[in-house]
Every structure is written in C-alpha cells, then in structure tokens.
Write a protein that holds these residues in place. Structure first.
Motif, PDB file in Angstrom:
ATOM      1  N   LYS A   2      55.373  13.077  76.386  1.00 47.78           N
ATOM      2  CA  LYS A   2      54.497  14.212  76.659  1.00 47.78           C
ATOM      3  C   LYS A   2      55.237  15.277  77.469  1.00 47.78           C
ATOM      4  O   LYS A   2      56.112  14.961  78.271  1.00 47.78           O
ATOM      5  CB  LYS A   2      53.246  13.753  77.404  1.00 47.78           C
ATOM      6  CG  LYS A   2      52.288  12.951  76.541  1.00 47.78           C
ATOM      7  CD  LYS A   2      50.974  12.692  77.261  1.00 47.78           C
ATOM      8  CE  LYS A   2      49.971  12.009  76.340  1.00 47.78           C
ATOM      9  NZ  LYS A   2      48.659  11.800  76.994  1.00 47.78           N
ATOM     10  N   VAL A   4      54.984  18.898  79.891  1.00 49.87           N
ATOM     11  CA  VAL A   4      54.143  19.664  80.800  1.00 49.87           C
ATOM     12  C   VAL A   4      54.908  20.873  81.326  1.00 49.87           C
ATOM     13  O   VAL A   4      56.111  20.793  81.574  1.00 49.87           O
ATOM     14  CB  VAL A   4      53.654  18.788  81.977  1.00 49.87           C
ATOM     15  CG1 VAL A   4      54.821  18.195  82.755  1.00 49.87           C
ATOM     16  CG2 VAL A   4      52.750  19.580  82.920  1.00 49.87           C
ATOM     17  N   TYR A  26      56.761  11.985  81.760  1.00 53.56           N
ATOM     18  CA  TYR A  26      56.612  13.312  81.161  1.00 53.56           C
ATOM     19  C   TYR A  26      57.945  14.050  81.130  1.00 53.56           C
ATOM     20  O   TYR A  26      58.818  13.819  81.978  1.00 53.56           O
ATOM     21  CB  TYR A  26      55.617  14.164  81.962  1.00 53.56           C
ATOM     22  CG  TYR A  26      54.174  13.902  81.632  1.00 53.56           C
ATOM     23  CD1 TYR A  26      53.390  14.860  80.987  1.00 53.56           C
ATOM     24  CD2 TYR A  26      53.576  12.682  81.961  1.00 53.56           C
ATOM     25  CE1 TYR A  26      52.056  14.625  80.693  1.00 53.56           C
ATOM     26  CE2 TYR A  26      52.243  12.436  81.669  1.00 53.56           C
ATOM     27  CZ  TYR A  26      51.486  13.415  81.038  1.00 53.56           C
ATOM     28  OH  TYR A  26      50.172  13.174  80.749  1.00 53.56           O
ATOM     29  N   ASP A  81      51.625  19.352  76.162  1.00 51.28           N
ATOM     30  CA  ASP A  81      50.499  18.468  76.467  1.00 51.28           C
ATOM     31  C   ASP A  81      49.703  18.895  77.690  1.00 51.28           C
ATOM     32  O   ASP A  81      48.514  18.588  77.790  1.00 51.28           O
ATOM     33  CB  ASP A  81      51.010  17.033  76.669  1.00 51.28           C
ATOM     34  CG  ASP A  81      51.626  16.471  75.404  1.00 51.28           C
ATOM     35  OD1 ASP A  81      50.870  15.967  74.548  1.00 51.28           O
ATOM     36  OD2 ASP A  81      52.860  16.562  75.253  1.00 51.28           O
ATOM     37  N   ALA A  82      50.365  19.575  78.610  1.00 57.03           N
ATOM     38  CA  ALA A  82      49.655  19.983  79.819  1.00 57.03           C
ATOM     39  C   ALA A  82      50.251  21.255  80.398  1.00 57.03           C
ATOM     40  O   ALA A  82      51.462  21.481  80.333  1.00 57.03           O
ATOM     41  CB  ALA A  82      49.700  18.868  80.867  1.00 57.03           C
ATOM     42  N   LEU A 127      49.394  24.189  73.353  1.00 57.25           N
ATOM     43  CA  LEU A 127      48.510  23.185  73.929  1.00 57.25           C
ATOM     44  C   LEU A 127      47.551  22.609  72.886  1.00 57.25           C
ATOM     45  O   LEU A 127      47.301  21.399  72.859  1.00 57.25           O
ATOM     46  CB  LEU A 127      47.706  23.796  75.083  1.00 57.25           C
ATOM     47  CG  LEU A 127      48.482  24.079  76.369  1.00 57.25           C
ATOM     48  CD1 LEU A 127      47.727  25.073  77.238  1.00 57.25           C
ATOM     49  CD2 LEU A 127      48.740  22.787  77.139  1.00 57.25           C
ATOM     50  N   ARG A 134      45.682  19.202  78.379  1.00 57.65           N
ATOM     51  CA  ARG A 134      45.109  19.301  79.715  1.00 57.65           C
ATOM     52  C   ARG A 134      45.550  20.607  80.382  1.00 57.65           C
ATOM     53  O   ARG A 134      46.723  20.997  80.304  1.00 57.65           O
ATOM     54  CB  ARG A 134      45.567  18.122  80.582  1.00 57.65           C
ATOM     55  CG  ARG A 134      45.231  16.750  80.001  1.00 57.65           C
ATOM     56  CD  ARG A 134      43.738  16.490  80.015  1.00 57.65           C
ATOM     57  NE  ARG A 134      43.367  15.205  79.429  1.00 57.65           N
ATOM     58  CZ  ARG A 134      42.827  15.061  78.230  1.00 57.65           C
ATOM     59  NH1 ARG A 134      42.621  16.126  77.455  1.00 57.65           N
ATOM     60  NH2 ARG A 134      42.484  13.875  77.788  1.00 57.65           N
ATOM     61  N   ALA A 220      46.215  16.072  85.291  1.00 53.41           N
ATOM     62  CA  ALA A 220      47.034  16.446  84.130  1.00 53.41           C
ATOM     63  C   ALA A 220      47.151  15.270  83.166  1.00 53.41           C
ATOM     64  O   ALA A 220      47.476  15.457  81.994  1.00 53.41           O
ATOM     65  CB  ALA A 220      48.420  16.886  84.588  1.00 53.41           C
TER      66      ALA A 220
END
Length: 245
Positions: A2, A4, A26, A81-82, A127, A134, A220
């Motif tokens: 993931k 972020v 992450y 993803d975030a 996103l 998130r 998150a």
C-alpha cells in the motif's frame, strides 16, 4: 504494498507518522515543501532500515506545486491508498479576534483549508483506484466549537481567532467530503493528534510525537468497518475517540 502520501512530513508529527506507516509495510511518499529537508528526513529513515520511502517536493499552498507533485507521483504509481493532509501553519501572533489581521487569516486558510482541498482534488483519481482508500485530515480538538463554548473545558481560556477557525473550516470540508463519498469504500476523517510537544507550539504540549503518529496512522489504516465523517480526538475522549464538532 500500500502507498501513502503525507504532506508536511519532513519533521515532527508528519515524520513520525511516516515512520509508523513504514513499520506497517506502507510505501511512503514523504511530502516536503523544502526538498533538502525532505531528503534529510528520508535519509534518516533509511538509516533506520526503511527503504520504501522517497521525498516529494510539495507546497500545498501553491497550486502549481501540487500539480507537479501529482504528475510526479502519477509516474510512479497508478494507485494511492491513503492521503494524509498533515501540512499546516500556526498563523502567527497575536490571534486575538480584534487584533489578528486579514493577511493572517488569508495565509493560514491558504495552507490549512485550501491546501487540503487542492490535495484531495488533485489526488482523488489515484485514491479512488484503491480497494480501501483513506483520507486523514489532521485537525485539532482546539477547533471544536462545542468545546470552546463550554466554560468547563480545561482549555476554555486558550482562545485564538485564526488557527482554530482554519481547522474548523477544514472539519466542515471533511464532513462534506465524507458525505459525498458515503456510498464508496472511502473513509474520510478529521483526526486530532493531541496536544503534542513540537516546534509548532514551542514544545508546550504534553504528548509525544510517537503517540500522535500512532493516532494518525491508525485512521489511515482502518478497515472497512471503521468510521467515516468523524472528528477523532483520542486524547479528548479515550473511550470512543470522538470529539464534538
């Protein structure tokens, strides 16, 4: 893995949030207005054994900078993803309602409100491709209208006209955004990291950046049953986590 993006992540709470998300597997795009400071932050994380991190030059108050960051990250990944909208400014002093200047309000809202809107809109397409996207907007219990209207609140006398107003406006944007995305997998929340000892408040805070980073990282990473459209302050309400608006 993931991915972020964290704004204002070269120091303090943003930096610690990056560290904690790296610990949870992450890949972190570390947003920093000052590229050199961002590179130093990344190098520090790499000395700690983290490799899944890179700096992104990013000034959320500058539309062209946000656009350039979106293009750069878009070359590296098709999915985000975030998004953690952590970058913020205090607004300077004094902040008394009859003394704060219009320029103070404009500058603070430019970063704390418009910057969040810019980032959210610019990175939304990445996103929405995530399975469980998130968005965490870093807020403050000190912008709660309910608490600031309550003479029994322990920080009732800690009034300031500029910074809390900007964060209250950001909270309203959070509510609207969560509502618009209510029928999607998105989770959108405003999260207070707590009254943390950082440069932001001349280290007057009582909490640690480790506690703050954990609170932000938690939201998150929340699962599909997690909250959305909420104002979270685990410092204010350790039982439910919710803070009054």
């Amino acid at each position: 893995m993931k991915k972020v993006l964290i704004t204002g992540a070269n120091k303090s709470i943003g930096f610690e949030t990056a560290r904690q998300l790296l610990q949870n597997g992450y890949y972190v795009y570390l947003g920093s207005r000052d590229l050199k400071k961002g590179e130093e932050a990344v190098n520090q994380l790499k000395t700690e054994g983290f490799t899944a991190v890179e700096v992104i030059q990013l000034n959320v108050s500058d539309a062209e900078s946000v656009k350039a960051a979106r293009i750069e990250i878009g070359k590296k990944t098709a999915v985000l993803d975030a998004l953690i909208n952590n970058a913020g400014i205090h607004g300077g002093m004094p902040q008394a309602a009859l003394e704060a200047t219009i320029d103070q309000f404009k500058e603070t809202f430019e970063t704390n409100v418009y910057g969040v809107v810019r980032m959210t809109q610019a990175f939304f397409d990445l996103l929405e491709k995530a399975e469980q996207p998130r968005i965490v907007n870093v807020s403050s219990s000190g912008c709660s209208l309910t608490l600031h209207s309550d003479p029994s609140w322990k920080y009732y006398t800690h009034k300031a006209a500029v910074y809390p107003a900007s964060k209250a406006a950001m909270n309203m944007y959070t509510i609207d955004l969560a509502y618009e995305l209510r029928d999607t997998p998105f989770k959108v929340n405003a999260v207070c990291p707590g009254f943390v000892a950082t440069d932001f408040n001349n280290h007057r805070g009582t909490g640690t950046v480790q506690e703050a980073g954990a609170r932000i990282a938690k939201y998150a990473m929340i699962g599909p049953d997690g909250p959305t459209g909420k104002f979270i302050s685990e410092e204010h309400n350790p039982e439910t986590g919710e803070c009054p608006w």
